[in-house]
Design a protein around this motif. Structure first.
Motif: not given
Length: 520
Positions: A473-474, A456, A490-492, A487-488, A470-471, A458
């Motif tokens: 995102g970055r 992740s 696809e939508g989560a 970056l992802v 997906r959760a 973060d």
């Protein structure tokens, strides 16, 4: 009405005749076409029964029957030629258009077409210039087929056990090769005797190469690891057998590496182009085939010295590491000292306790003695029994101390240096195994093989599922040579329902390690 043709034998006043009639005094009867053709044939064959004609080949072709047809021409004229199957099969070269040749034969006529032709018995190339032209044309044609490509070349074996030699068995070439091989590194040599010049030499050389190639490993005749096709020096005409197409194709198709050693350094044949390696002389071919045995022995001795030096360095380094580790181990006296001190303290406590109990028993006995009436025989016997009991207790205590000391002495062998070293080696082997396991499980090794670690962006936590990616995102992809932020797109989506962890079985509880009792 057509005017009659005038008779050239008569004057202009004599009329032309319609029917042929024998003239008075005419002794030349009319001949048939066949008779005239036969007469011309006899005249030509008698006058030109043996001729040598020099010219350039044109329209050369070989019929299915084996006969060879062509035309000889120069700047002024052209004459047809034919070479029958028997003579064409013995040609020392492949005739092609544009080659200047000298044809030997006889002139004859062909009545079917009212033409004359040359029946050739032998055909030779006219001079070295024409022979070189034939050489270049054959080289270009075979090279166009890829027979001389570098990709077809094979590497020579480093130390061949069996070497096949295709050469004349009576010349100086085979003696030079055998002598050079014996000087450098002896090997098993198989000689296939062939003609190296003249009629039939090309066929014998090609058959010898194909014969060596047809041998199978493990047979009655060992299969060579290397072939040498050799011949001494000579003119281009002498070496022409090694320019023949059958020889070139046999060498190019051979699965055994071939060294061509035809002629001297300045002599070049098509066999040199087709071979895997060209040697300037037969002696040089023997030098290419095997290394020098003395140099091999020196190289092996050098490698042996390096190997022994490396082994000694490993042993010395191991001894130094062992000595360094041994310095960190406690000394035997320091291990024995606490136990000896405990033994001395226990012995002192036991002695004091015994004397204390004896004193208390004496005091108690004295108190009881004061309460009792004067000594009697029974009291005296009881006193003696008590004294015996005290002595027995003292003896039992000493025996216990002796057994304890013996048990401590018997267990002291556990602390011997050899056993400590054995345990240390076992623990070291186990530690090395754990180190290798740790290296095999190191994720950085996987990164070096093309995998990536996803974390992740973060909190730098490892992401191992698509739902987690997906959760997040970055993310940051870690490769062997660095990291890349992504970056992802696809939508989560909905995360899959968590699976309840299985309750541990009562039997899976870790057993409490058994406590070690005291030494005494």
């Amino acid at each position: 009405m057509v005017a009659p043709f005038p008779d050239p034998a008569s004057d202009g006043d004599t009329p032309a005749r319609l029917l042929a009639e024998a003239s008075r005094g005419d002794n030349a009867p009319a001949l048939s076409v066949g008779q005239l053709s036969a007469a011309i044939k006899r005249a030509v064959e008698d006058g030109f029964s043996r001729v040598r004609v020099r010219g350039e080949l044109s329209g050369a072709k070989r019929a299915a029957s084996g006969h060879f047809y062509a035309a000889l021409k120069d700047d002024n004229a052209l004459i047809d030629m034919v070479m029958w199957k028997g003579q064409a099969a013995r040609l020392a070269f492949r005739p092609e258009d544009g080659i200047e040749v000298i044809a030997t034969g006889r002139v004859t006529t062909y009545a079917g077409r009212s033409k004359y032709q040359l029946v050739v018995d032998s055909l030779e190339v006219a001079g070295e210039g024409a022979l070189m032209l034939l050489f270049e044309k054959l080289k270009a044609r075979l090279g166009g087929e890829g027979l001389f490509d570098r990709e077809r070349k094979q590497g020579l074996p480093f130390l061949p056990r069996t070497i096949g030699v295709v050469t004349s068995p009576t010349g100086a070439v085979i003696r030079d090769i055998l002598h050079r091989l014996a000087d450098r590194c002896p090997a098993h040599v198989l000689v296939w005797p062939v003609l190296v010049q003249g009629e039939g030499a090309a066929a014998q050389v090609a058959n010898a190469v194909r014969g060596f190639d047809a041998l199978r490993p493990g047979g009655a005749v060992p299969r060579p690891d290397l072939l040498i096709v050799a011949r001494g020096g000579g003119s281009i005409e002498d070496l022409w057998a090694f320019n023949e197409e059958p020889v070139v194709r046999a060498i190019a198709d051979c699965s055994i590496p071939v060294i061509s050693a035809v002629g001297h350094e300045t002599d070049v044949t098509l066999a040199d182009y087709a071979a895997d390696r060209r040697a300037p002389t037969p002696t040089a071919a023997a030098e290419m085939a095997v290394p020098v045995r003395a140099e091999l022995q020196a190289q092996l001795a050098t490698w042996q010295g390096r190997l022994m030096g490396a082994a000694n360095r490993v042993r010395l380094l191991g001894g130094e590491r062992l000595a360094a580790l041994a310095r960190h181990l406690p000394r035997r006296e320091s291990l024995y000292a606490p136990q000896r001190q405990r033994l001395d303290e226990a012995e002192g406590r036991l002695d004091r306790t015994l004397h204390h109990r004896l004193d208390r028993a004496a005091e108690r006995f004295a108190a009881l003695e004061r309460l009792l009436p004067p000594p009697t025989a029974l009291f005296t016997a009881r006193q003696q029994q008590l004294v015996g009991t005290c002595r027995h207790m003292e003896q039992w205590t000493r025996n216990q101390m002796a057994r304890t000391e013996e048990r401590l002495t018997s267990r002291a062998h556990i602390l011997r240096p050899a056993l400590l070293e054995r345990n240390w080696q076992r623990d070291r082997a186990r530690l090395d195994g754990l180190g290798r396991l740790l290296s095999s499980l190191d994720p950085r090794a996987l990164l070096a093989r093309g995998y990536a670690m996803v974390r992740s962006a973060d909190d730098d936590a490892v992401i191992s599922t698509a739902a987690g990616a997906r959760a997040a995102g970055r993310m940051k992809l870690h490769f062997a040579d660095g990291g890349v932020s992504v970056l992802v797109a696809e939508g989560a989506g909905a995360a899959p329902a968590p699976v309840a962890a299985l309750a541990p079985s009562p039997r899976a509880k870790a057993k409490k390690p058994k406590e070690q009792g005291e030494l005494f």
